[in-house]
Design a protein around this motif. Sequence first.
Motif, PDB file in Angstrom:
ATOM      1  N   GLU A 173       0.855  -1.182   0.000  1.00 46.38           N
ATOM      2  CA  GLU A 173       0.000   0.000   0.000  1.00 46.38           C
ATOM      3  C   GLU A 173       0.893   1.235   0.000  1.00 46.38           C
ATOM      4  OE1 GLU A 173      -3.461   2.038   2.829  1.00 46.38           O
ATOM      5  OE2 GLU A 173      -2.918  -0.078   3.093  1.00 46.38           O
ATOM      6  N   GLU A 180       3.697   1.679   9.674  1.00 46.28           N
ATOM      7  CA  GLU A 180       2.389   1.391   9.085  1.00 46.28           C
ATOM      8  C   GLU A 180       2.496   0.322   8.006  1.00 46.28           C
ATOM      9  OE1 GLU A 180       0.318   5.817   9.588  1.00 46.28           O
ATOM     10  OE2 GLU A 180       1.537   5.345   7.817  1.00 46.28           O
ATOM     11  N   ASP A 183       2.812  -2.974   9.614  1.00 43.50           N
ATOM     12  CA  ASP A 183       1.480  -3.350  10.104  1.00 43.50           C
ATOM     13  C   ASP A 183       0.630  -3.934   8.975  1.00 43.50           C
ATOM     14  OD1 ASP A 183       2.043  -2.503  12.674  1.00 43.50           O
ATOM     15  OD2 ASP A 183       1.092  -0.544  12.424  1.00 43.50           O
ATOM     16  N   ALA A 184       0.709  -3.331   7.795  1.00 43.17           N
ATOM     17  CA  ALA A 184      -0.101  -3.810   6.670  1.00 43.17           C
ATOM     18  C   ALA A 184       0.289  -5.237   6.281  1.00 43.17           C
ATOM     19  CB  ALA A 184       0.064  -2.865   5.476  1.00 43.17           C
ATOM     20  N   TYR A 185       1.577  -5.519   6.278  1.00 43.77           N
ATOM     21  CA  TYR A 185       2.005  -6.887   5.956  1.00 43.77           C
ATOM     22  C   TYR A 185       1.649  -7.860   7.079  1.00 43.77           C
ATOM     23  CZ  TYR A 185       4.503  -5.440   1.758  1.00 43.77           C
ATOM     24  OH  TYR A 185       4.810  -4.971   0.505  1.00 43.77           O
ATOM     25  N   LEU A 186       1.719  -7.397   8.315  1.00 42.29           N
ATOM     26  CA  LEU A 186       1.336  -8.256   9.433  1.00 42.29           C
ATOM     27  C   LEU A 186      -0.157  -8.562   9.412  1.00 42.29           C
ATOM     28  CD1 LEU A 186       3.600  -6.648  12.147  1.00 42.29           C
ATOM     29  CD2 LEU A 186       3.793  -8.987  11.278  1.00 42.29           C
ATOM     30  N   ASP A 187      -0.965  -7.633   8.888  1.00 37.63           N
ATOM     31  CA  ASP A 187      -2.387  -7.921   8.710  1.00 37.63           C
ATOM     32  C   ASP A 187      -2.581  -9.097   7.755  1.00 37.63           C
ATOM     33  OD1 ASP A 187      -3.139  -5.888  10.413  1.00 37.63           O
ATOM     34  OD2 ASP A 187      -3.563  -4.434   8.818  1.00 37.63           O
ATOM     35  N   GLN A 188      -1.748  -9.178   6.726  1.00 41.63           N
ATOM     36  CA  GLN A 188      -1.810 -10.301   5.794  1.00 41.63           C
ATOM     37  C   GLN A 188      -1.434 -11.608   6.486  1.00 41.63           C
ATOM     38  OE1 GLN A 188      -2.699 -10.146   2.365  1.00 41.63           O
ATOM     39  NE2 GLN A 188      -3.415  -8.111   3.002  1.00 41.63           N
ATOM     40  N   ALA A 190      -1.831 -12.183   9.703  1.00 39.56           N
ATOM     41  CA  ALA A 190      -2.946 -12.512  10.590  1.00 39.56           C
ATOM     42  C   ALA A 190      -4.058 -13.221   9.822  1.00 39.56           C
ATOM     43  CB  ALA A 190      -3.479 -11.244  11.255  1.00 39.56           C
ATOM     44  N   ALA A 191      -4.312 -12.768   8.595  1.00 44.73           N
ATOM     45  CA  ALA A 191      -5.339 -13.406   7.771  1.00 44.73           C
ATOM     46  C   ALA A 191      -4.947 -14.829   7.411  1.00 44.73           C
ATOM     47  CB  ALA A 191      -5.578 -12.579   6.508  1.00 44.73           C
ATOM     48  N   MET A 231       3.769 -13.439  16.347  1.00 40.95           N
ATOM     49  CA  MET A 231       2.395 -13.772  15.956  1.00 40.95           C
ATOM     50  C   MET A 231       2.237 -15.268  15.703  1.00 40.95           C
ATOM     51  SD  MET A 231       1.296 -10.644  13.406  1.00 40.95           S
ATOM     52  CE  MET A 231      -0.205 -11.498  12.914  1.00 40.95           C
TER      53      MET A 231
END
Length: 429
Positions: A173, A180, A183-188, A190-191, A231
């Motif tokens: 992004e 940030e 964080d965006a890659y860590l959201d991936q 988490a998914a 994680m």
Amino acid sequence: MSAPVARKLLERREQALGAGAQLFYTEPLHIVRGDGVELFDADGRRYIDMYNNVPCVGHGNARVADAMAAQQATLNVHSRYLHEGIVSFAERLVALHHDGIESAVISCSGTEAVEVGLRMARLATGQRGVIATDATYHGNSEAVIALTLAAREPEAHPDLATIPFPQRFRPIEDGLDDTELADAYLDQLAAAIGHLEESGHGVAAIVLCSILANEGLPDIPGDFMARASQMVRDAGGLVIADEVQAGYCRTGRWWGYEVTGFEPDIAVMGKPMGNGLPLSATVASREIVEGFRTRTRHFNTFAASPLQAAVGHAVIDEIEQRGLASSVSEIGRNLKAALVDRAVGCSWIGDVRGHGLFIGVEMVSGKDLAPDRARAVEVTDRLKERGILASNAGAFANVLKLRPPLVLQQSHAEEFLSAFHAVLQELDG
């Protein structure tokens, strides 16, 4: 070697090995001898090897060759006898890692070492799910190559999940700061964890090259590696660091994970360990290793042999006694800085990145910085004509991959830079 002779050898090769066995360069080379960082073809022409990390302490290394010959002339058997050499080598190897690494399973290839690591993680956690990046490569057995195939064949590998590899050059992004973006890659991630848990496979492990070598050596945002590790552990999984390319002082530190800021539960090593002799290892805590041994009775006829031990010791001796970690750091830092300088004003070099003597130069085209694989191939061919051997790699095969033996000297780096500068001038007209 004349063109007709080369063509005849190629024809024989295709008959003997089957057409399709990969060769480098538009016009393949016939290499017959190596010395340090230099290779010589059948006509005696000298090349500087800027690619091969297997002979990490140099082609034709005398200490390694002598250790190999002496041990083979004395004894070489399988591992079902006591032998001081293999015990002391395993002790020495695990001592190079962080304190949580205590025991080793010795193998013969990186692929085997990774597969052992996967089995260890699945047995230790009781889960099946494994996470990798969407542009990874860890080996070519059926189980290990699945990590590479999972991104494009997810339905065929339901117990695997992939995530976009973290990077700054082509971020997931735009407009995010470093934290940030992490964080965006860590959201991936988490998914991916959620997907494996919902499917009933759970999370056994995440497998990452510690410097994301096959992904193209991206600059990793923030503290992604450390946070991703936590994680995965919070989900009940283990962290496997693939050090086959990143380890053995390639980055200027013994292990790539020391550079990118995390500690694995399991580490796998290969290629440079034997300087050409097949030698690899999977290391972990004693509990994890013994759990694997108890439940699998794993055995390899050629692994954990006196020959592997003698050569493994010789390679570590060379690295330590020649101060190669320090040399790699200094020469690599100078080489990267010079490449950054030469890239200024060159519209088709999008990025220069890497660690120690593992550097990537990304080739791009147009204002949108589209990956330019054809340019990367052309650059490697032109460098070859100037006596420099390199290759192209990365997620889009558009990154000039520089990964020479660790014994590269500043004079060799200067020869490469001179040739690279000449290629820049040629291609820029």
